[in-house]
Design a protein around this motif. Structure first.
Motif, PDB file in Angstrom:
ATOM      1  N   ALA A 352      40.143  49.534  24.680  1.00  0.00           N
ATOM      2  CA  ALA A 352      40.658  48.176  24.523  1.00  0.00           C
ATOM      3  C   ALA A 352      40.746  47.517  25.893  1.00  0.00           C
ATOM      4  CB  ALA A 352      42.026  48.198  23.847  1.00  0.00           C
ATOM      5  N   PHE A 353      40.723  46.179  25.883  1.00  0.00           N
ATOM      6  CA  PHE A 353      40.800  45.394  27.111  1.00  0.00           C
ATOM      7  C   PHE A 353      41.785  44.246  26.908  1.00  0.00           C
ATOM      8  CE2 PHE A 353      36.529  47.112  26.713  1.00  0.00           C
ATOM      9  CZ  PHE A 353      36.326  47.732  27.948  1.00  0.00           C
ATOM     10  N   ASN A 354      42.571  43.990  27.915  1.00  0.00           N
ATOM     11  CA  ASN A 354      43.429  42.814  27.937  1.00  0.00           C
ATOM     12  C   ASN A 354      42.942  41.913  29.057  1.00  0.00           C
ATOM     13  OD1 ASN A 354      45.627  41.217  27.055  1.00  0.00           O
ATOM     14  ND2 ASN A 354      46.850  41.941  28.767  1.00  0.00           N
ATOM     15  N   ILE A 355      42.432  40.726  28.708  1.00  0.00           N
ATOM     16  CA  ILE A 355      41.736  39.850  29.652  1.00  0.00           C
ATOM     17  C   ILE A 355      42.535  38.570  29.839  1.00  0.00           C
ATOM     18  CG2 ILE A 355      39.544  38.706  30.160  1.00  0.00           C
ATOM     19  CD1 ILE A 355      38.333  40.570  27.943  1.00  0.00           C
ATOM     20  N   PRO A 356      43.127  38.341  31.020  1.00  0.00           N
ATOM     21  CA  PRO A 356      43.872  37.103  31.250  1.00  0.00           C
ATOM     22  C   PRO A 356      42.942  35.931  31.511  1.00  0.00           C
ATOM     23  CG  PRO A 356      43.894  38.447  33.221  1.00  0.00           C
ATOM     24  CD  PRO A 356      43.173  39.251  32.174  1.00  0.00           C
ATOM     25  N   PHE A 357      43.384  34.733  31.171  1.00  0.00           N
ATOM     26  CA  PHE A 357      42.611  33.536  31.485  1.00  0.00           C
ATOM     27  C   PHE A 357      43.559  32.345  31.553  1.00  0.00           C
ATOM     28  CE2 PHE A 357      42.838  33.424  26.887  1.00  0.00           C
ATOM     29  CZ  PHE A 357      42.991  32.085  26.588  1.00  0.00           C
ATOM     30  N   GLY A 358      43.129  31.313  32.274  1.00  0.00           N
ATOM     31  CA  GLY A 358      43.916  30.087  32.379  1.00  0.00           C
ATOM     32  C   GLY A 358      45.059  30.215  33.358  1.00  0.00           C
TER      33      GLY A 358
END
Length: 584
Positions: A352-358
Motif C-alpha cells: 500500500a502507498f499513502n501519497i500526499p498532495f496539495g
C-alpha cells in the motif's frame, strides 16, 4: 573545564558569546523548571559585567534524568535523530530575519557545532531542556578546544585575563553542574544501552484479560460466563529511524459467543464478536499474526505486508477513541464500533502507498491518496489461489481535512471472494468462518443462490464514507456509512449490503486518560435474500475505559444487539464485558 573556558575566549570571545546568546534563556531558567522555551527574545550577556549572576541549576533528580534518557531514546526512533549540518541555509525553518540567525550562522558555518534534524529543520521554537543545552554547549566547547590547539599564545592581555577570570568565577558553578549532569546522563545512557534488548529493536506487548457473558432470551441460556485472554508481543525494528519492521506474535483462547434464534437454534453470525476475539487460533497457541514493513519513499509512505496485513494499518479510519490500530484492548469492545466495516473486506499480504498532495488553504488542509492491495491466499500456490488468483481486496481512499478539527475519508474497495468466503473476513477466513463483523446474510449474501441455497464465488464493489469531528478537546464525534454491491457468477446470486453507525466519545472523562464512549448503528446486513430475515440488526455499545496507570486500563461495557440474524422474532441479546488491558 576552566582551562577550556579560558582558552575559548582567548581564541574568540564571540564563540562563547554566541553560544550564550542562543541559549541564555536556558541558563537563566527558574529552578523549578527543567524546560525552557526558545521562543523568548535573547537575554544579553555582557562579558565585561561580572555582576550578572545566573541562578543555580536544579538539583539532579534520578527520575528526571531517566525521563530525559527515555525521551532521547524515543526521539531517535521517531525520525527525530540529530545530524550535523554545514550551512545555516540547510535549515528550512531558520530565516535571515530571525533574531538568532547571525549566532547560528557563526556556530554552524565557522565552528560546525550545531546539529539539525533529518528533515532539514532546526526547531528553534520548541522547548529546550537543560540536558539538551548542556550537550550542545559541551559540543561547541569541545570543537573550540580543537581550534585552540592550533592557536598562538600571545593573544592574551591582562585585561582579557581579568575579564575571563571574573566570568569563570561567575559561571563556575553552572558550568560544573552542566558538565556533571552531562557525564551522569552519558553514564546512564551507556548503562541502558548495554542492557537493552537490541540496538535496533524494541519489544511492545499487550495482554488482555476479559470476563464476559450474554444475557437475554435463548442466547443468554446457551452461553456461560467466560474468562478469556489474548496476549500479543510485537518486535518493532527500525533500520534508519524512519522505518519500522513489525513482527507480532499472538496467543489467545478467546472465542465469540453463539447467538440463538427464537427456536433455540444457533445463529451463525459475527454480530457478537469483540475485538479481542480477533487474532490467534484458540487454545493459546502462538502464531505470527502480523509481519509488516513501513518506510518512507520520498514523500510517499510505503506499507508492505508479508502476513496479517489489514487495510486499517495504513488507511485513515477516522474513528478516534473507538478504533485501536492493533484491534486490541484500548478502543471499543466490539468489532463493529471500532471501524467502518469496509476496512474489514480482505486482508493478508500485499502493498500500500499513502501519497500526499496539495498545500492546503485556510479551510481545506493538505490531502492524500491511499491505495493498497491485500490478498488473503497469497502464500498458497494452489490453483485458484495465490497473490492474484485467490481472494483479494484493492483499496483506494481520498483523505482530506476541513480546518483543524474535521477529517473526512472517501473509500472504495474492489474485491474477489471465493465460494463460501465471508465479505468481511479481515483476511482471517480460516480462523473465523463467520466473518468478523455483521450478520450471516451480510457476510454471505454474495454468490448465494436464492433458489438452490448454493454458494459460489462473487466480486464486490464497496463504497464508504467516514468522518470525525472534534469540536473541543473533551468531545469527539465520528461516524461512517458503507455500501457493497455484490455480483455473483451464477444466477440469482447478486446482493447489496449496507452498514452505518456513529458515536460520541468523551476523552479525559473523570480523569486524564479515561474515555467514555457510546456508539450505535446497524451492523452489515443484506435485505431480500431470505424470507423472514429483512429486519435491521441494530447495535448500541457503551463503555468506560478507566486508566489505572500508564500501562493498565479497565474497561467495563455493555453491547445491545437487536434483531440478531436480521430477524425481529429473535430475542435481543446483551453482552456484558469487563476488560483489563496491560500494555508494556
Amino acid at each position: 573545564m576552566s582551562n577550556l573556558l579560558w582558552k575559548s575566549l582567548v581564541v574568540s570571545p564571540a564563540v562563547l558569546g554566541a553560544t550564550l546568546l542562543v541559549s541564555a534563556t536556558a541558563i537563566a531558567a527558574p529552578n523549578a523548571s527543567t524546560e525552557v522555551s526558545t521562543t523568548e527574545q535573547p537575554v544579553a550577556v555582557e562579558v565585561a559585567q561580572p555582576e550578572i549572576v545566573a541562578q543555580a541549576a536544579p538539583t539532579n533528580n534520578d527520575s528526571k534524568v531517566l525521563d530525559q534518557v527515555n525521551r532521547y531514546s524515543n526521539e531517535g526512533k521517531t525520525n527525530n535523530s540529530l545530524s550535523q549540518v554545514t550551512s545555516v541555509s540547510q535549515f528550512s525553518d531558520v530565516q535571515p530575519t530571525d533574531w538568532a540567525f547571525q549566532a547560528l550562522q557563526s556556530l554552524v558555518e565557522r565552528y560546525g557545532c550545531i546539529a539539525g534534524y533529518p528533515n532539514g529543520t532546526y526547531r528553534g521554537n520548541r522547548a529546550l531542556t537543560r540536558y539538551e543545552f548542556a550537550a550542545g554547549l559541551n559540543a561547541c566547547l569541545d570543537r573550540v578546544n580543537e581550534l585552540i590547539a592550533t592557536a598562538t599564545a600571545d593573544l592574551v592581555t591582562k585585561q582579557d585575563l581579568a575579564t575571563l577570570q571574573r566570568l569563570q568565577e561567575e559561571f563556575s558553578a553552572e558550568l560544573a553542574t552542566l558538565r556533571g549532569r552531562v557525564d551522569a546522563l552519558e553514564a546512564r545512557t551507556a548503562e541502558l544501552e548495554a542492557n537493552q534488548f537490541s540496538t535496533t529493536t524494541k519489544l511492545v506487548g499487550e495482554a488482555i484479560f476479559a470476563v464476559s457473558d450474554v444475557f437475554g432470551g435463548n442466547s443468554g441460556e446457551q452461553n456461560n460466563t467466560v474468562f478469556q485472554d489474548r496476549v500479543r508481543l510485537a518486535l518493532q525494528t527500525s533500520f534508519t529511524g524512519r522505518d519500522v519492521l513489525t513482527t507480532r506474535l499472538t496467543a489467545s483462547n478467546a472465542t465469540a459467543f453463539t447467538l440463538a434464534d427464537n427456536n433455540n437454534a444457533a445463529i451463525n453470525s459475527a454480530e457478537p464478536l469483540q475485538t479481542y476475539n480477533v487474532g490467534g487460533n484458540g487454545g493459546n497457541s502462538v502464531v505470527v499474526d502480523r509481519l509488516t514493513y513501513e518506510a518512507p519513499l520520498g514523500p510517499v509512505q510505503v506499507y508492505l505486508a508479508a502476513a496479517g496485513g489489514k487495510h486499517s494499518h495504513y488507511a485513515a479510519v477516522n474513528n478516534p477513541y473507538f478504533f485501536d490500530k492493533t484491534d486490541g484492548g484500548n478502543g471499543a469492545l466490539s468489532t463493529f464500533s471500532s471501524e467502518n466495516p469496509i476496512y474489514r473486506i480482505g486482508g493478508g499480504a500485499g502493498i500500500a502507498f499513502n501519497i500526499p498532495f496539495g498545500q492546503g488553504g485556510s479551510i481545506i488542509k493538505p490531502s492524500s491518496i491511499t491505495v493498497g492491495y491485500l490478498a488473503s491466499e497469497a502464500d498458497s500456490p494452489t490453483s485458484g489461489e495465490g497473490l492474484f488468483n485467490g481472494n483479494y481486496a484493492a483499496l483506494g481512499q481520498l483523505n482530506f481535512g476541513l480546518g483543524d478539527r474535521i477529517a473526512v475519508a472517501a473509500t472504495y474497495v474492489h474485491g474477489y471472494h471465493g465460494a463460501g468466503s465471508a465479505l468481511f473476513d479481515n483476511g482471517e477466513q480460516d480462523n473465523i468462518a463467520t466473518g468478523v463483523v455483521g450478520s450471516n446474510l451480510g457476510n454471505f449474501a454474495g454468490g448465494f443462490n436464492r433458489l438452490t441455497s448454493e454458494q459460489s464465488a462473487y466480486s464486490s464493489n464497496s463504497f464508504g464514507l467516514s468522518a470525525a469531528f472534534r469540536p473541543s478537546d473533551k468531545l469527539s464525534i465520528s461516524g461512517f456509512i458503507s455500501y457493497s454491491d455484490l455480483t455473483g457468477f451464477g444466477a440469482n446470486d447478486n446482493a447489496e449490503v449496507w452498514s452505518y453507525g456513529g458515536g460520541i466519545a468523551l476523552p479525559d472523562f473523570g480523569k486524564k486518560g479515561n474515555v467514555l464512549g457510546i456508539f450505535g448503528g446497524v451492523q452489515p446486513y443484506a435485505r431480500g435474500i431470505q424470507a423472514g430475515s429483512n429486519n435491521l440488526p441494530y447495535q448500541v455499545e457503551g463503555f468506560y475505559k478507566y486508566r489505572v496507570s500508564d500501562n493498565i486500563s479497565i474497561t467495563p461495557g455493555v453491547i445491545w444487539l437487536s434483531s440478531p440474524g436480521q430477524n425481529d422474532n429473535n430475542d435481543d441479546a446483551f453482552i456484558g464485558t469487563l476488560r483489563t488491558t496491560f500494555t508494556f
